[in-house]
Design an enzyme around this catalytic site. Structure first.
Site, short mmCIF file in Angstrom:
data_model
loop_
_atom_site.label_atom_id
_atom_site.label_comp_id
_atom_site.label_asym_id
_atom_site.label_seq_id
_atom_site.Cartn_x
_atom_site.Cartn_y
_atom_site.Cartn_z
N ALA A 151 -5.85 18.07 -10.08
CA ALA A 151 -4.92 18.79 -9.21
C ALA A 151 -3.82 17.87 -8.68
O ALA A 151 -2.65 18.23 -8.62
CB ALA A 151 -5.68 19.44 -8.05
N ASP A 207 0.88 -1.17 0.00
CA ASP A 207 0.00 0.00 0.00
C ASP A 207 0.91 1.21 0.00
O ASP A 207 1.63 1.45 0.99
CB ASP A 207 -0.90 -0.02 1.24
CG ASP A 207 -1.81 1.20 1.34
OD1 ASP A 207 -1.61 2.16 0.58
OD2 ASP A 207 -2.70 1.20 2.20
N ILE A 208 0.93 1.98 -1.08
CA ILE A 208 1.91 3.06 -1.20
C ILE A 208 1.66 4.20 -0.23
O ILE A 208 2.53 5.07 -0.07
CB ILE A 208 2.01 3.58 -2.65
CG1 ILE A 208 0.72 4.31 -3.07
CG2 ILE A 208 2.34 2.46 -3.61
CD1 ILE A 208 0.86 5.04 -4.41
N LYS A 265 -2.75 15.14 -10.15
CA LYS A 265 -1.87 14.74 -11.24
C LYS A 265 -0.99 15.90 -11.71
O LYS A 265 0.13 15.68 -12.18
CB LYS A 265 -2.70 14.19 -12.40
CG LYS A 265 -3.25 12.79 -12.14
CD LYS A 265 -2.14 11.78 -11.94
CE LYS A 265 -2.64 10.37 -11.78
NZ LYS A 265 -1.58 9.36 -11.67
N ASN A 296 2.74 3.30 -10.82
CA ASN A 296 1.47 3.27 -11.54
C ASN A 296 0.26 3.45 -10.63
O ASN A 296 -0.75 4.01 -11.04
CB ASN A 296 1.34 1.96 -12.31
CG ASN A 296 -0.08 1.68 -12.73
OD1 ASN A 296 -0.59 2.27 -13.67
ND2 ASN A 296 -0.75 0.79 -12.00
N TYR A 299 -8.80 15.16 -8.96
CA TYR A 299 -7.86 14.24 -9.59
C TYR A 299 -6.83 15.02 -10.42
O TYR A 299 -5.63 14.76 -10.35
CB TYR A 299 -8.62 13.25 -10.47
CG TYR A 299 -7.76 12.33 -11.29
CD1 TYR A 299 -7.19 11.20 -10.73
CD2 TYR A 299 -7.52 12.59 -12.64
CE1 TYR A 299 -6.41 10.34 -11.49
CE2 TYR A 299 -6.74 11.76 -13.40
CZ TYR A 299 -6.18 10.62 -12.83
OH TYR A 299 -5.40 9.79 -13.58
#
Length: 234
Positions: free
Chosen positions: A142, A53-54, A144, A76, A140
């Site tokens: 913002a 879990d990052i 990215k 990813n 989303y």
């Protein structure tokens, strides 16, 4: 770098673009650590499966310890909850937690590993939305945009250890998450191929499809012109 000599770790490898990337890496001869929060959901013969879990710092530390031979880190894993900037703040925070902070946590955790293995490369799967937000997914976008800026910053900070940083941008990929959207989509296998070709070529940035190319080329133009052209395209 040569993919057939690489040892790669791919986050979010259980489906969509992540699975396509891990599969393409295996097909090109790389050793692959395929990670997911639930590794039992990963169906990739030949891959080494890791739970990750990052957003969990200890899990990132454990992954870096378990995969100490990695020289290609593919970030990813991402999240899109449909948050808007004036909507639910918890959704906004969650998207930023995964897409920005989680990705950065992976780079921070693996930077020493990459350095020890000759520098290698970091790949961050970003989005056309890094340059322009679309209605209904402004949170989303913002996150990215922040990820794209992070990639550009990391390129400076990791240059001294010889680590390439490649930022990958696309419109919508044809995955389970987008199956209900009647919009142009790109095959995840195409994303994977473009990404790995870009890494082998030492590219700083990979623009996968026409949508991403439109967003990129419009970034310095009048935004009104961009949204007019986009409406005609979709």
């Amino acid at each position: 770098m040569k993919i057939n000599e690489a040892t790669a770790l791919v986050t979010g490898a259980n489906r969509g673009i992540g699975r396509a990337l891990a599969k393409a890496l295996l097909e090109r001869g790389a050793k692959v650590y395929a990670t997911a929060r639930r590794p039992e959901t990963v169906d990739l013969p030949g891959a080494h499966l890791l739970a990750l879990d990052i957003t969990d710092p200890q899990a990132v530390t454990d992954a870096a310890r378990s995969a100490g031979d990695v020289d290609l880190l593919v970030n990813n894993a991402g999240a899109g909850f449909g948050g808007t900037l004036l909507g639910d703040p918890d959704s906004l925070r969650a998207e930023m937690e995964v897409n920005f902070w989680g990705t950065l946590s992976m780079v921070r955790g693996f930077a020493p590993v990459l350095a020890a293995n000759g520098g290698g490369a970091v790949v961050n799967i970003a989005s056309a939305a890094s340059w322009f937000p679309l209605p209904g997914a402004t949170g989303y976008a913002a996150s990215k945009a922040a990820q794209w800026s992070m990639s550009n910053g990391l390129r400076h900070e990791l240059a001294g250890q010889g680590t390439l940083v490649t930022s990958v941008h696309l419109g919508l990929a044809d995955t389970d998450l987008t199956k209900g959207l009647d919009l142009p989509k790109v095959d995840p296998a195409v994303v994977a191929r473009a990404t790995l070709d870009g890494v082998e070529a030492g590219r700083y940035e990979v623009v996968v499809d026409d949508i991403a190319a439109l967003f990129k080329s419009s970034a310095t133009a009048d935004p009104e012109d961009f949204y007019t052209r986009l409406a005609q395209l979709i």
